[in-house]
Scaffold this active site. Structure first.
Site, mmCIF file in Angstrom:
data_model
loop_
_atom_site.group_PDB
_atom_site.id
_atom_site.type_symbol
_atom_site.label_atom_id
_atom_site.label_comp_id
_atom_site.label_asym_id
_atom_site.label_seq_id
_atom_site.Cartn_x
_atom_site.Cartn_y
_atom_site.Cartn_z
ATOM 1 N N LYS A 65 0.778 -1.227 0.284
ATOM 2 C CA LYS A 65 0.028 -0.149 -0.273
ATOM 3 C C LYS A 65 0.811 1.274 0.034
ATOM 4 O O LYS A 65 2.151 1.519 0.577
ATOM 5 C CB LYS A 65 -0.934 0.288 1.699
ATOM 6 C CG LYS A 65 -1.839 1.395 1.276
ATOM 7 C CD LYS A 65 -2.993 0.832 2.593
ATOM 8 C CE LYS A 65 -3.500 2.368 2.653
ATOM 9 N NZ LYS A 65 -5.060 1.597 3.386
ATOM 10 N N SER A 92 -9.711 1.772 3.067
ATOM 11 C CA SER A 92 -8.573 2.839 1.921
ATOM 12 C C SER A 92 -7.731 2.302 0.949
ATOM 13 O O SER A 92 -7.009 2.354 0.261
ATOM 14 C CB SER A 92 -7.588 3.868 2.840
ATOM 15 O OG SER A 92 -7.100 2.932 3.562
ATOM 16 N N SER A 103 -10.305 -0.941 6.884
ATOM 17 C CA SER A 103 -9.310 -0.467 5.596
ATOM 18 C C SER A 103 -8.513 -1.600 4.874
ATOM 19 O O SER A 103 -8.028 -1.952 4.058
ATOM 20 C CB SER A 103 -8.131 0.355 5.951
ATOM 21 O OG SER A 103 -8.924 2.058 5.453
#
Length: 565
Positions: free
Chosen positions: A69, A143, A167
């Site tokens: 990420k 996210s 997330s």
């Protein structure tokens, strides 16, 4: 498993091939990756991995491909947290990245995310908005949007994300994969851009529970607290007390609970009220002030910058004016809620919940950005506030995007994955071509112990083409417009059988989620969209067997009926 060098070469070839097309795959490449490592660097690393493995060095993840990420440091790539003007160049890998690389995993690149990890929708990024692998008409979730989609599309085996409010679980559900959120503090967060530093967790994505468990074991070795012998005990909520759910989701939740009960799990109904109250504190209470502590000064200094997402900026700057007394009041309230949730759980090993209440479209998110996001966090927002761990798994047989999660007390991570394994059950496989009954490859299913469950049709969202192979076989692809229903059979097969079929699957075939006419999903054989260029569209026949029965002469397809790829 193929060598690390072969797997890296295949991954870069596929990414380059898909990126150059105007297809859902091409769009995904462009919206999932913020930055890829240079191919030659990765190839050299793969060669060294192969050499070390050949020399007998223990590398449990040798050649496994990894995505990271965009708010987690990877040496040599920018850490952006989803905001180009915030980017910096880290000098070293974050400890979690370094640990997986030490075990033989190979990082391909860093992935897209809701900016500053503030969102569960996957649309709050100047790099674009990935779509759900299960349904391209709907959001990917966030996210950790890019990390989840990269795993779901098969570009990587594992991915790292973060999970403060959900997330690492919401995008897992929306893409049909596993999302493991460890106990807070169990994995180091050094080298991670904070969202709410006191609540942040690094999370893991994988296509299967065994893969997630293996990676987790390399990062942490928790010792679950002792428990008395006996069957697992799992708390469940009364479906009509879960609030508004998308159509079919309450039924799918009951089916998941029934599956656990079928394995001898003792179920106990509890009041979900204190969990939902605690969830509301994350954004509606004073805890949002910690987001301003993390990146508020940057947001203030770049007010109006074109790469700042306005919704994210508004949430972060709102934390600046939260009075200190509210934080202490909310901490006291949270302590009372935690006591209530612990009393509700009692001696239960876990709590089973839907991961989200529903799966929105980008238009629904755009119409109400804050409301849509708040709805998605109804069941996930409280987890870190209550100091719990969690694992999210696909809802087998449920609607596309439906998933369930198990929550447990801190440091019961391994226990949760053991219980989650009971939710998997036999795999359902949807076939539309050579594996159909009476077709040449049906014997493969029978030899693996598969059993025909139902003959049905797909949802009206697919096109069927004849591939240029010997012998000819069909390729099924999901389209956003111009789709139709196609004849399909759903087979039930042992979990090991799916792995055997996957290992032998030739390009351009791939495995993915196929939506069926009744709204449920099954794993199915799909085709990479770019392989269909120049092939014959036979969707008008309604299925492969009807096409063969007609002698293989494809009817003309009107221009307005052709898919937009």
């Amino acid at each position: 498993m193929a060598s690390a060098q072969a797997r890296v070469a295949a991954a870069y070839d596929r990414l380059a091939r898909e990126a150059g097309t105007d297809s859902p795959g091409g769009e995904a490449v462009r919206t999932v990756w913020i930055a890829l490592r240079p191919r030659e660097d990765v190839a050299a690393e793969a060669r060294r991995i192969d050499e070390r493995a050949a020399a007998g060095e223990p590398l449990p993840l040798a050649g496994r491909l990894l995505a990271v990420k965009g708010n987690i440091d990877v040496a040599g790539l920018p850490t952006t947290a989803g905001c180009p003007s915030y980017a910096y160049q880290p000098e070293a890998d974050a400890p979690v990245v370094a640990a997986l690389r030490a075990a033989g995993a190979i990082v391909l690149g860093v992935t897209n995310m809701d900016q500053f990890a503030t969102g569960l929708v996957g649309t709050r990024s100047p790099y674009g908005a990935p779509r759900s692998m299960l349904d391209g008409r709907r959001v990917s979730g966030g996210s950790s949007s890019g990390s989840a989609v990269a795993v779901a599309r098969g570009w990587v085996d594992l991915a790292l994300g973060t999970d403060t409010a959900g997330s690492g679980r919401v995008p897992a559900a929306f893409n049909g994969i596993v999302g493991l959120k460890p106990t807070r503090g169990l994995l180091p967060t050094r080298g991670v851009v904070p969202a709410c530093a006191s609540l942040d967790c690094v999370s893991l994505f994988a296509r299967t529970l065994p893969e997630a468990r293996q990676a987790f074991a390399l990062l942490a070795a928790p010792v679950p607290p002792p428990r008395p012998p006996g069957p697992w005990r799992v708390a469940v909520a009364v479906p009509d007390r879960l609030g508004d759910l998308d159509p079919g989701w309450a039924r799918a939740y009951r089916a998941a609970a029934d599956r656990l009960a079928g394995h001898g799990v003792a179920l106990r109904t509890i009041d979900l009220g204190p969990f939902v109250e605690a969830a509301a504190l994350l954004y509606e209470g004073a805890f949002v002030a910690e987001r301003y502590t993390a990146v508020g000064a940057f947001v203030d200094g770049h007010s109006g910058a074109p790469d700042l997402d306005p919704t994210v900026a508004a949430i972060i700057t709102a934390g600046r004016d939260v009075p200190a007394y509210r934080l202490f009041a909310d901490r006291e309230r949270l302590a009372r809620l935690r006591a209530r949730t612990e009393a509700e759980l009692g001696d239960c090993d876990a709590l089973l919940l839907p991961t989200t209440p529903g799966h929105p479209t980008p238009a629904e998110v755009a119409a109400d950005p804050v409301g849509a996001n708040s709805r998605l966090g109804r069941f996930t927002n409280s987890t870190n506030l209550l100091d719990m761990c969690a694992v999210a798994v696909p809802g087998a047989g449920g609607p596309a995007g439906f998933g369930v999660m198990l929550l447990g007390p801190a440091r019961t991570d391994e226990r949760l994955t053991e219980i989650a394994a009971l939710l998997e059950g036999p795999r359902r496989l949807a076939v539309v071509g050579a594996h159909l009954s009476g077709q040449p490859l049906n014997c493969e299913l029978l030899s693996l112990g598969a059993r025909l469950q139902v003959t049905t049709r797909t949802a009206p969202a697919y096109r069927l083409h004849v591939l240029d192979t010997v012998p000819p076989k069909p390729g099924l692809v999901r389209v956003r417009e111009g789709g139709a229903a196609v004849e399909a059979e759903v087979w039930e097969l042992p979990d090991r059988a799916l792995g055997i079929l996957t290992a032998a699957l030739p390009r351009p075939m791939t495995l993915g989620r196929v939506e069926l006419a009744d709204g449920t999903t099954a794993t199915g054989f799909l085709c990479e969209p770019e392989a269909l260029e120049g092939t014959r569209d036979i969707t008008g026949f309604g299925g492969w067997r009807a096409y063969l029965a007609a002698g293989g002469a494809a009817p003309p397809v009107p221009e307005e009926g052709r898919p937009r790829r």
